[in-house]
Design a protein around this motif. Structure first.
Motif, short mmCIF file in Angstrom:
data_model
loop_
_atom_site.label_atom_id
_atom_site.label_comp_id
_atom_site.label_asym_id
_atom_site.label_seq_id
_atom_site.Cartn_x
_atom_site.Cartn_y
_atom_site.Cartn_z
N MET A 89 0.83 -1.20 0.00
CA MET A 89 0.00 0.00 0.00
C MET A 89 0.87 1.26 0.00
SD MET A 89 -2.82 1.37 2.78
CE MET A 89 -1.56 1.92 3.95
N ILE A 90 1.88 1.27 0.86
CA ILE A 90 2.77 2.43 0.93
C ILE A 90 3.44 2.66 -0.42
CG2 ILE A 90 4.86 3.36 1.99
CD1 ILE A 90 4.05 1.66 4.51
N GLU A 91 4.03 1.60 -0.98
CA GLU A 91 4.72 1.73 -2.26
C GLU A 91 3.78 2.22 -3.36
OE1 GLU A 91 8.19 -1.72 -1.89
OE2 GLU A 91 6.20 -2.26 -2.63
N GLY A 92 2.60 1.64 -3.40
CA GLY A 92 1.66 1.99 -4.45
C GLY A 92 1.14 3.41 -4.33
N LEU A 93 0.76 3.81 -3.12
CA LEU A 93 0.21 5.15 -2.94
C LEU A 93 1.28 6.23 -3.10
CD1 LEU A 93 -2.32 4.65 0.00
CD2 LEU A 93 -2.81 4.92 -2.44
N VAL A 94 2.49 5.96 -2.61
CA VAL A 94 3.58 6.93 -2.78
C VAL A 94 3.90 7.11 -4.27
CG1 VAL A 94 6.06 7.33 -2.42
CG2 VAL A 94 4.59 6.70 -0.49
N ALA A 95 3.92 6.00 -5.01
CA ALA A 95 4.18 6.10 -6.45
C ALA A 95 3.11 6.93 -7.15
CB ALA A 95 4.24 4.70 -7.06
N ARG A 96 1.85 6.73 -6.80
CA ARG A 96 0.77 7.51 -7.40
C ARG A 96 0.87 8.99 -7.02
NH1 ARG A 96 -3.93 5.12 -9.44
NH2 ARG A 96 -3.79 2.86 -9.65
N LEU A 97 1.19 9.26 -5.75
CA LEU A 97 1.33 10.65 -5.31
C LEU A 97 2.47 11.34 -6.03
CD1 LEU A 97 0.75 10.18 -1.47
CD2 LEU A 97 -0.74 11.44 -3.02
N LYS A 98 3.61 10.66 -6.14
CA LYS A 98 4.76 11.24 -6.83
C LYS A 98 4.42 11.56 -8.29
CE LYS A 98 8.67 9.42 -4.16
NZ LYS A 98 9.87 8.54 -4.21
N ALA A 99 3.72 10.63 -8.95
CA ALA A 99 3.35 10.84 -10.34
C ALA A 99 2.43 12.05 -10.49
CB ALA A 99 2.68 9.59 -10.90
N GLU A 100 1.53 12.23 -9.53
CA GLU A 100 0.59 13.35 -9.60
C GLU A 100 1.27 14.67 -9.27
OE1 GLU A 100 -3.84 14.46 -7.81
OE2 GLU A 100 -3.15 12.37 -7.90
N ILE A 101 2.21 14.65 -8.34
CA ILE A 101 2.93 15.88 -7.98
C ILE A 101 3.82 16.33 -9.13
CG2 ILE A 101 4.68 16.85 -6.41
CD1 ILE A 101 3.50 14.89 -4.27
N GLY A 102 4.52 15.38 -9.74
CA GLY A 102 5.29 15.68 -10.94
C GLY A 102 6.61 16.40 -10.71
N ARG A 103 7.07 16.47 -9.46
CA ARG A 103 8.36 17.08 -9.13
C ARG A 103 9.07 16.17 -8.14
NH1 ARG A 103 4.69 21.45 -8.77
NH2 ARG A 103 4.52 21.13 -6.50
N PRO A 104 10.38 16.37 -7.94
CA PRO A 104 11.07 15.57 -6.93
C PRO A 104 10.41 15.73 -5.56
CG PRO A 104 12.65 16.73 -8.30
CD PRO A 104 11.30 17.27 -8.67
N VAL A 105 10.29 14.61 -4.85
CA VAL A 105 9.57 14.60 -3.58
C VAL A 105 10.41 13.89 -2.52
CG1 VAL A 105 7.47 13.85 -2.39
CG2 VAL A 105 7.35 14.53 -4.79
N THR A 106 10.39 14.42 -1.30
CA THR A 106 11.00 13.76 -0.15
C THR A 106 9.90 13.10 0.66
OG1 THR A 106 12.76 15.42 -0.05
CG2 THR A 106 12.41 14.09 1.92
N VAL A 107 10.11 11.82 1.00
CA VAL A 107 9.10 11.05 1.74
C VAL A 107 9.56 10.91 3.19
CG1 VAL A 107 7.83 8.87 1.89
CG2 VAL A 107 8.48 9.79 -0.35
N ILE A 108 8.74 11.43 4.11
CA ILE A 108 9.06 11.41 5.54
C ILE A 108 8.02 10.56 6.27
CG2 ILE A 108 9.54 12.81 7.58
CD1 ILE A 108 11.30 13.44 5.15
N ALA A 109 8.47 9.68 7.14
CA ALA A 109 7.57 8.86 7.94
C ALA A 109 7.63 9.29 9.40
CB ALA A 109 7.93 7.38 7.82
N THR A 110 6.48 9.25 10.06
CA THR A 110 6.43 9.57 11.48
C THR A 110 5.42 8.65 12.15
OG1 THR A 110 6.28 11.39 13.10
CG2 THR A 110 4.65 11.36 11.32
N GLY A 111 5.33 8.71 13.47
CA GLY A 111 4.43 7.82 14.20
C GLY A 111 5.17 6.60 14.73
N GLY A 112 4.59 5.96 15.72
CA GLY A 112 5.25 4.88 16.44
C GLY A 112 5.67 3.69 15.61
N LEU A 113 4.94 3.40 14.53
CA LEU A 113 5.23 2.20 13.74
C LEU A 113 6.08 2.49 12.50
CD1 LEU A 113 1.73 0.44 13.89
CD2 LEU A 113 3.79 -0.19 15.15
N ALA A 114 6.52 3.72 12.33
CA ALA A 114 7.25 4.09 11.12
C ALA A 114 8.51 3.25 10.92
CB ALA A 114 7.59 5.57 11.15
N SER A 115 9.28 3.08 12.02
CA SER A 115 10.56 2.37 11.89
C SER A 115 10.37 0.89 11.56
CB SER A 115 11.36 2.52 13.18
OG SER A 115 10.64 1.99 14.28
#
Length: 259
Positions: free
Chosen positions: A202-228
């Protein structure tokens, strides 16, 4: 010293912030019925473990997505710390960023605070993934404006729903699998595979779709207790910053105090 309070749907996080640095953090299960008196008994003991008394707290800022919890947390600040709390997104602590969405009044405080901290920490366009009760994906553009995002069921919520609806499935601990095989050999390993690798997909798929829609270089940051948890078997994020929401509260307080 600043007491930053992040009241989420599952936990309330209290953090002592000294000159922008987090000195201590504690969490307690969210219960809107918990009174200011109950909070202070708990907090007093924790402050003493840090060698501090209540007088060390000179300011309080609250960010909450649980409206019913706000009253008792505000009473805690005024009655026991002798300060009028700032409430993120309200009054003097209005959002300093643009909420460029159709319903800005419905943007959760945690998501706006993450956007503030994310933009302060990183240049360019961002995707912020917060692993909480819900898993949220937020898009912040290069100017710091919040552009919207995605809300998905949280990892624990998904597992609770699965176990609750299937009588023979056991409750399992959420952890990274020992290997990368997705063919489970036991009921427990099959459940872990479904939850863990299902979320990775889900993460891989949604991030890929978001990046494609944004259309510029993107930095992906994770937060929250389960991120690591998701860092073990792949590079899903450019950075993991567990305290992003608290950092946002600290930055918001700093901006208000400067005016």
């Amino acid at each position: 010293m600043l007491l930053a309070i992040d009241a989420g749907n599952t936990n309330v996080v209290f953090a002592l912030v000294d000159d922008g640095e987090i000195r201590a953090r504690w969490r307690i299960a969210t219960d809107p019925r918990r009174t200011a008196d109950e909070y202070v008994v708990w907090l007093k003991e924790l402050l003493e473990l840090e060698g501090l008394g209540r007088e060390a707290v000179t300011a309080v800022i609250i960010g909450t997505v649980v409206p019913r919890a706000l009253h008792n947390l505000s009473v805690l600040a005024t009655k026991y710390f002798g300060v009028e709390p700032l409430v993120a997104g309200q009054g003097k602590a209005e959002w300093p960023i643009a909420l460029d969405v159709d319903e800005p009044q419905n943007v959760g405080a945690d998501r706006a605070l993450n956007a503030i901290a994310g933009h302060a920490n990183h240049k360019g366009d961002l995707i912020l993934i917060d692993f909480g009760t819900a898993t949220t994906f937020d898009v912040v553009d290069f100017s710091g404006a919040y552009k919207g995002g995605i809300i998905a069921p949280g990892l624990n919520l998904s597992l609770d729903a699965l176990v609750g609806a299937a009588a023979k499935l056991p409750r399992i601990a959420i952890e990274a699998p020992e290997d990368i095989s997705v063919i489970g050999r036991t009921t427990t390993s099959q459940m872990l595979t479904g939850v863990y690798w299902g979320y990775v997909a889900m993460i891989e798929g949604l991030v890929a779709r978001l990046k494609a829609e944004i259309g510029r270089p993107v930095t992906v940051i994770a937060t929250g207790g389960l991120a690591s948890l998701f860092e073990r078997h792949g590079k899903l994020f450019d950075a993991v910053e567990p305290d992003l929401t608290i950092q946002g509260l600290s930055l918001l307080y700093k901006q208000v105090a400067a005016h």
